[in-house]
Design a protein around this motif. Sequence first.
Motif, PDB file in Angstrom:
ATOM      1  N   ILE A  63      47.897  24.020  47.333  1.00  0.00           N
ATOM      2  CA  ILE A  63      48.244  24.325  48.085  1.00  0.00           C
ATOM      3  C   ILE A  63      49.370  25.918  47.773  1.00  0.00           C
ATOM      4  O   ILE A  63      49.279  26.264  47.290  1.00  0.00           O
ATOM      5  CB  ILE A  63      47.361  23.964  49.777  1.00  0.00           C
ATOM      6  N   VAL A  64      50.590  24.816  48.233  1.00  0.00           N
ATOM      7  CA  VAL A  64      51.804  25.946  47.922  1.00  0.00           C
ATOM      8  C   VAL A  64      52.657  24.889  47.782  1.00  0.00           C
ATOM      9  O   VAL A  64      52.763  24.093  47.144  1.00  0.00           O
ATOM     10  CB  VAL A  64      52.071  26.156  49.558  1.00  0.00           C
ATOM     11  N   LYS A  65      53.934  25.712  46.293  1.00  0.00           N
ATOM     12  CA  LYS A  65      54.585  25.078  45.882  1.00  0.00           C
ATOM     13  C   LYS A  65      55.475  25.858  46.082  1.00  0.00           C
ATOM     14  O   LYS A  65      55.421  27.395  45.930  1.00  0.00           O
ATOM     15  CB  LYS A  65      54.472  24.605  43.956  1.00  0.00           C
ATOM     16  N   GLU A  66      56.762  25.302  46.418  1.00  0.00           N
ATOM     17  CA  GLU A  66      58.110  26.117  46.555  1.00  0.00           C
ATOM     18  C   GLU A  66      59.537  25.953  45.426  1.00  0.00           C
ATOM     19  O   GLU A  66      59.486  24.557  45.148  1.00  0.00           O
ATOM     20  CB  GLU A  66      58.706  26.396  47.932  1.00  0.00           C
ATOM     21  N   HIS A  76      54.446  29.552  46.058  1.00  0.00           N
ATOM     22  CA  HIS A  76      53.051  30.307  44.683  1.00  0.00           C
ATOM     23  C   HIS A  76      51.963  29.851  45.166  1.00  0.00           C
ATOM     24  O   HIS A  76      52.186  27.856  45.400  1.00  0.00           O
ATOM     25  CB  HIS A  76      53.920  29.506  42.713  1.00  0.00           C
ATOM     26  N   MET A  77      51.272  29.839  45.688  1.00  0.00           N
ATOM     27  CA  MET A  77      49.873  29.321  46.427  1.00  0.00           C
ATOM     28  C   MET A  77      49.363  29.289  45.183  1.00  0.00           C
ATOM     29  O   MET A  77      49.015  30.505  44.781  1.00  0.00           O
ATOM     30  CB  MET A  77      49.884  30.376  47.594  1.00  0.00           C
ATOM     31  N   ASP A  78      47.732  28.285  45.361  1.00  0.00           N
ATOM     32  CA  ASP A  78      46.409  28.753  44.814  1.00  0.00           C
ATOM     33  C   ASP A  78      45.810  28.831  46.028  1.00  0.00           C
ATOM     34  O   ASP A  78      45.568  26.847  46.793  1.00  0.00           O
ATOM     35  CB  ASP A  78      46.768  27.638  43.890  1.00  0.00           C
ATOM     36  N   VAL A  79      45.050  28.990  46.864  1.00  0.00           N
ATOM     37  CA  VAL A  79      43.578  29.164  47.911  1.00  0.00           C
ATOM     38  C   VAL A  79      42.177  29.104  47.037  1.00  0.00           C
ATOM     39  O   VAL A  79      41.815  29.691  48.047  1.00  0.00           O
ATOM     40  CB  VAL A  79      44.141  30.472  48.749  1.00  0.00           C
ATOM     41  N   LEU A  90      49.249  29.954  56.115  1.00  0.00           N
ATOM     42  CA  LEU A  90      49.764  29.957  55.017  1.00  0.00           C
ATOM     43  C   LEU A  90      50.469  31.787  55.306  1.00  0.00           C
ATOM     44  O   LEU A  90      51.917  32.333  54.077  1.00  0.00           O
ATOM     45  CB  LEU A  90      48.884  30.513  53.879  1.00  0.00           C
ATOM     46  N   GLU A  91      49.612  32.756  55.600  1.00  0.00           N
ATOM     47  CA  GLU A  91      50.681  33.654  55.764  1.00  0.00           C
ATOM     48  C   GLU A  91      52.395  33.942  56.823  1.00  0.00           C
ATOM     49  O   GLU A  91      53.005  34.814  56.967  1.00  0.00           O
ATOM     50  CB  GLU A  91      49.561  34.646  57.100  1.00  0.00           C
ATOM     51  N   ASP A  92      52.797  32.686  57.058  1.00  0.00           N
ATOM     52  CA  ASP A  92      54.042  32.453  57.621  1.00  0.00           C
ATOM     53  C   ASP A  92      55.236  32.242  56.235  1.00  0.00           C
ATOM     54  O   ASP A  92      55.983  32.922  56.449  1.00  0.00           O
ATOM     55  CB  ASP A  92      54.493  31.280  58.464  1.00  0.00           C
ATOM     56  N   VAL A  99      59.160  35.241  47.415  1.00  0.00           N
ATOM     57  CA  VAL A  99      58.640  36.161  46.703  1.00  0.00           C
ATOM     58  C   VAL A  99      57.349  35.400  46.300  1.00  0.00           C
ATOM     59  O   VAL A  99      57.653  34.133  46.453  1.00  0.00           O
ATOM     60  CB  VAL A  99      59.098  36.847  45.757  1.00  0.00           C
ATOM     61  N   THR A 100      56.416  35.523  47.081  1.00  0.00           N
ATOM     62  CA  THR A 100      55.258  35.490  47.372  1.00  0.00           C
ATOM     63  C   THR A 100      53.533  35.616  46.988  1.00  0.00           C
ATOM     64  O   THR A 100      53.577  36.756  45.978  1.00  0.00           O
ATOM     65  CB  THR A 100      53.855  35.653  48.754  1.00  0.00           C
ATOM     66  N   VAL A 101      53.181  34.966  45.744  1.00  0.00           N
ATOM     67  CA  VAL A 101      52.206  34.589  44.937  1.00  0.00           C
ATOM     68  C   VAL A 101      51.323  33.741  44.963  1.00  0.00           C
ATOM     69  O   VAL A 101      51.313  32.790  45.330  1.00  0.00           O
ATOM     70  CB  VAL A 101      52.729  34.251  43.092  1.00  0.00           C
ATOM     71  N   ILE A 102      49.950  34.830  45.358  1.00  0.00           N
ATOM     72  CA  ILE A 102      49.305  33.834  45.227  1.00  0.00           C
ATOM     73  C   ILE A 102      47.956  34.422  44.097  1.00  0.00           C
ATOM     74  O   ILE A 102      46.968  34.865  44.371  1.00  0.00           O
ATOM     75  CB  ILE A 102      47.956  34.924  46.615  1.00  0.00           C
ATOM     76  N   GLU A 103      46.709  33.138  44.469  1.00  0.00           N
ATOM     77  CA  GLU A 103      46.596  33.152  43.172  1.00  0.00           C
ATOM     78  C   GLU A 103      45.128  32.619  44.056  1.00  0.00           C
ATOM     79  O   GLU A 103      44.979  32.072  44.777  1.00  0.00           O
ATOM     80  CB  GLU A 103      46.758  31.552  42.125  1.00  0.00           C
ATOM     81  N   TRP A 104      43.997  33.556  43.425  1.00  0.00           N
ATOM     82  CA  TRP A 104      42.531  33.716  44.317  1.00  0.00           C
ATOM     83  C   TRP A 104      42.706  34.314  45.346  1.00  0.00           C
ATOM     84  O   TRP A 104      42.094  33.760  46.418  1.00  0.00           O
ATOM     85  CB  TRP A 104      42.059  32.185  44.050  1.00  0.00           C
TER      86      TRP A 104
END
Length: 155
Positions: A63-66, A76-79, A90-92, A99-104
Amino acid sequence: MHEWTFHSPEETMAFSELIAEYLQSDDVLTLSGDLGAGKTVFTKGLAKGLGIGEMVSSPTFTIVKEYKSGRLPLFHMDVYRISDEEDIGLEDYFDQEGVTVIEWAENIPSWLPDDYLNIEIEKLDEHSRKMTITSHGGRSESLLEEIVRDEHTRD
């Protein structure tokens, strides 16, 4: 909204490296596109532009890689497997000074901050992609203007 077309993964990565030059703490980018469209390729270029030397891969099962070795941390998130009704915090990450990158991200619209840059990647053929970038909020509008201005200057 602005559109670009790239004819190789290397072009896509070079463009996302350029975007990384303008990113600031707490910027949020959402990535949408079909499986195999190039969302992770885009994120790899972004990480390189941030000075992150670690190998970047899709966080599909975690789900999240830092990644914290660059100029700014990258979250880097994949939701893909998450729904809007689930609350797993995840919004935390949005105010973690990175920098937050959200896939999907289309799967979690109610979680998104008021200000983010949406990058839609469309697969045109095996190597070519069309990228449509839309700003949502004042900071992301400024970011998009900087990217467009710089891209035209480099032509």
